[in-house]
Design a protein around this motif. Structure first.
Motif, short mmCIF file in Angstrom:
data_model
loop_
_atom_site.label_atom_id
_atom_site.label_comp_id
_atom_site.label_asym_id
_atom_site.label_seq_id
_atom_site.Cartn_x
_atom_site.Cartn_y
_atom_site.Cartn_z
N UNK A 46 0.66 -1.41 -0.07
CA UNK A 46 -0.05 -0.10 -0.03
C UNK A 46 0.77 1.29 -0.11
N UNK A 47 0.26 2.44 -0.27
CA UNK A 47 0.93 3.75 -0.28
C UNK A 47 1.62 3.79 1.27
N UNK A 48 2.71 4.41 1.24
CA UNK A 48 3.62 4.47 2.61
C UNK A 48 4.06 3.35 3.09
N UNK A 49 4.24 2.27 2.28
CA UNK A 49 4.58 0.85 2.93
C UNK A 49 6.27 0.90 2.79
N UNK A 50 6.72 1.84 1.98
CA UNK A 50 8.27 1.95 1.99
C UNK A 50 9.07 1.30 0.72
N UNK A 51 8.11 1.23 -0.22
CA UNK A 51 8.37 0.82 -1.62
C UNK A 51 9.65 2.05 -2.01
N UNK A 52 9.04 3.14 -2.58
CA UNK A 52 10.01 3.98 -2.87
C UNK A 52 11.22 4.35 -2.12
N UNK A 53 11.21 4.48 -0.82
CA UNK A 53 12.18 4.56 -0.12
C UNK A 53 13.20 3.48 -0.13
N UNK A 54 12.71 2.17 -0.42
CA UNK A 54 13.64 0.91 -0.66
C UNK A 54 14.55 1.19 -1.98
N UNK A 55 13.74 1.74 -3.23
CA UNK A 55 14.49 1.92 -4.29
C UNK A 55 15.49 2.97 -4.17
N UNK A 56 15.11 4.19 -3.54
CA UNK A 56 15.87 5.28 -3.35
C UNK A 56 17.00 4.92 -2.37
N UNK A 57 16.91 4.11 -1.54
CA UNK A 57 18.14 3.66 -0.66
C UNK A 57 18.93 2.79 -1.51
N UNK A 58 18.51 1.89 -2.40
CA UNK A 58 19.57 1.23 -3.14
C UNK A 58 20.17 1.96 -4.02
N UNK A 59 19.35 3.04 -4.48
CA UNK A 59 20.16 3.89 -5.53
C UNK A 59 21.10 5.12 -4.98
N UNK A 60 21.19 5.19 -3.51
CA UNK A 60 22.15 5.89 -2.85
C UNK A 60 21.46 7.30 -2.73
N UNK A 61 20.15 7.71 -2.89
CA UNK A 61 19.45 8.91 -2.61
C UNK A 61 19.07 8.98 -1.07
N UNK A 62 18.92 7.85 -0.60
CA UNK A 62 18.48 8.00 0.94
C UNK A 62 19.64 7.14 1.60
N UNK A 63 19.91 7.63 2.74
CA UNK A 63 21.29 6.87 3.36
C UNK A 63 20.53 5.77 4.19
N UNK A 64 21.24 4.59 4.21
CA UNK A 64 20.82 3.59 5.16
C UNK A 64 21.24 3.77 6.49
N UNK A 65 20.35 3.59 7.63
CA UNK A 65 20.60 3.80 9.08
C UNK A 65 21.47 2.53 9.62
N UNK A 66 21.13 1.34 9.01
CA UNK A 66 21.72 0.16 9.58
C UNK A 66 21.57 -0.84 8.47
N UNK A 67 22.13 -2.25 8.52
CA UNK A 67 21.92 -3.00 7.53
C UNK A 67 22.79 -2.86 6.27
N UNK A 68 22.86 -3.71 5.36
CA UNK A 68 23.72 -3.77 4.04
C UNK A 68 23.01 -3.86 2.78
N UNK A 69 23.57 -3.10 1.83
CA UNK A 69 23.30 -3.36 0.37
C UNK A 69 24.33 -3.71 -0.45
N UNK A 70 24.46 -5.00 -0.76
CA UNK A 70 25.54 -5.66 -1.71
C UNK A 70 25.31 -5.59 -3.09
N UNK A 71 25.99 -5.18 -4.17
CA UNK A 71 25.81 -5.41 -5.18
C UNK A 71 27.02 -5.97 -6.18
#
Length: 247
Positions: free
Chosen positions: A35-60
């Motif tokens: 649903x709206x507000x679930x965090x979908x866009x934030x997930x993509x923005x975090x992968x792309x680097x436009x939103x900084x991760x607070x914790x956890x890891x993104x490996x590519x």
């Protein structure tokens, strides 16, 4: 190709994404729904680097993307087609596409642009038109094409079909099928459940920034009651498409 573990991110003091685990394999299409507000866009923005991760890891490709700014992630092979297209309205289609290839050698521009025009022949007709004069469907084609100019290994697409006429939705999905055949992986945020689950290999469902369900898209199609109860509405077939307008 992409491996996310325990990812948390947010804006200011607000935490939006909580301990997300997600992965995308090479040449795989993965749908991210909720649903709206679930965090979908934030997930993509975090992968792309436009939103900084607070914790956890993104490996590519086994490489930790945490320290890398967005432009470095493009060089690694990640490109984003954002929600709302976000074209430069006073630039032509050609100029919008050229901007997308800024990270690649100049001699690659003509080759990559021809690839985009082969995928979306309509853009050949509008190549010298300003971005603000395009229809919503044409804008979406440019947004996807602009991302492809960076020669990505992983294409992130946020809300592909939102506000588009069905025929233009079909054109965009036909292009994605060709990209998958070429070995490009896609992580897709999509409000049209039928399209998302028909096209993707696997699906993740987010609610309130948390992973609520994951599995194959085939399993999701056979358990529509599960997906619909999480999203809180009826089937995607019942959702009318909005009239297509230029943004």
């Amino acid at each position: 190709m992409l491996n996310i573990e325990n990812l948390c991110c947010g804006y200011g003091s607000a935490m939006v994404l909580h301990e997300l685990d997600l992965h995308v394999n090479e040449a795989e299409v993965v749908a991210l729904i909720g649903p709206n507000g679930a965090g979908k866009t934030s997930t993509l923005q975090c992968i792309a680097g436009h939103v900084r991760a607070r914790s956890g890891s993104v490996l590519f490709g086994g490489k930790d993307l945490g320290p890398l700014p967005p432009q470095k992630r493009v060089l690694e092979g990640i490109a984003l087609s954002p929600e709302g297209r976000k074209l430069f309205g006073d630039m032509t289609v050609r100029e919008n596409l050229v901007v997308g290839g800024y990270s690649r050698p100049r001699q690659a521009t003509a080759r990559n642009m021809q690839r985009v025009l082969d995928l979306f022949p309509r853009l050949s007709e509008r190549i010298d038109s300003l971005g603000r004069t395009l229809s919503g469907g044409e804008q979406q084609m440019v947004a996807i094409g602009r991302a492809l100019m960076a020669e990505p290994k992983l294409l992130l697409i946020d809300e592909l079909s939102l506000g588009l006429m069905p025929k233009n939705v079909d054109i965009c999905y036909q292009a994605l099928r060709r990209l998958r055949e070429d070995g490009i992986a896609v992580l897709l945020v999509e409000q049209n459940l039928s399209k998302a689950l028909e096209f993707s290999d696997r699906a993740y469902v987010l609610t309130s920034g948390r992973l609520a369900w994951s599995g194959t898209s085939e399993a999701a199609r056979s358990r529509r009651d599960l997906v619909e109860s999480i999203l809180g509405h009826g089937s995607a077939e019942a959702q009318p498409q909005e009239a297509e307008l230029a943004a």
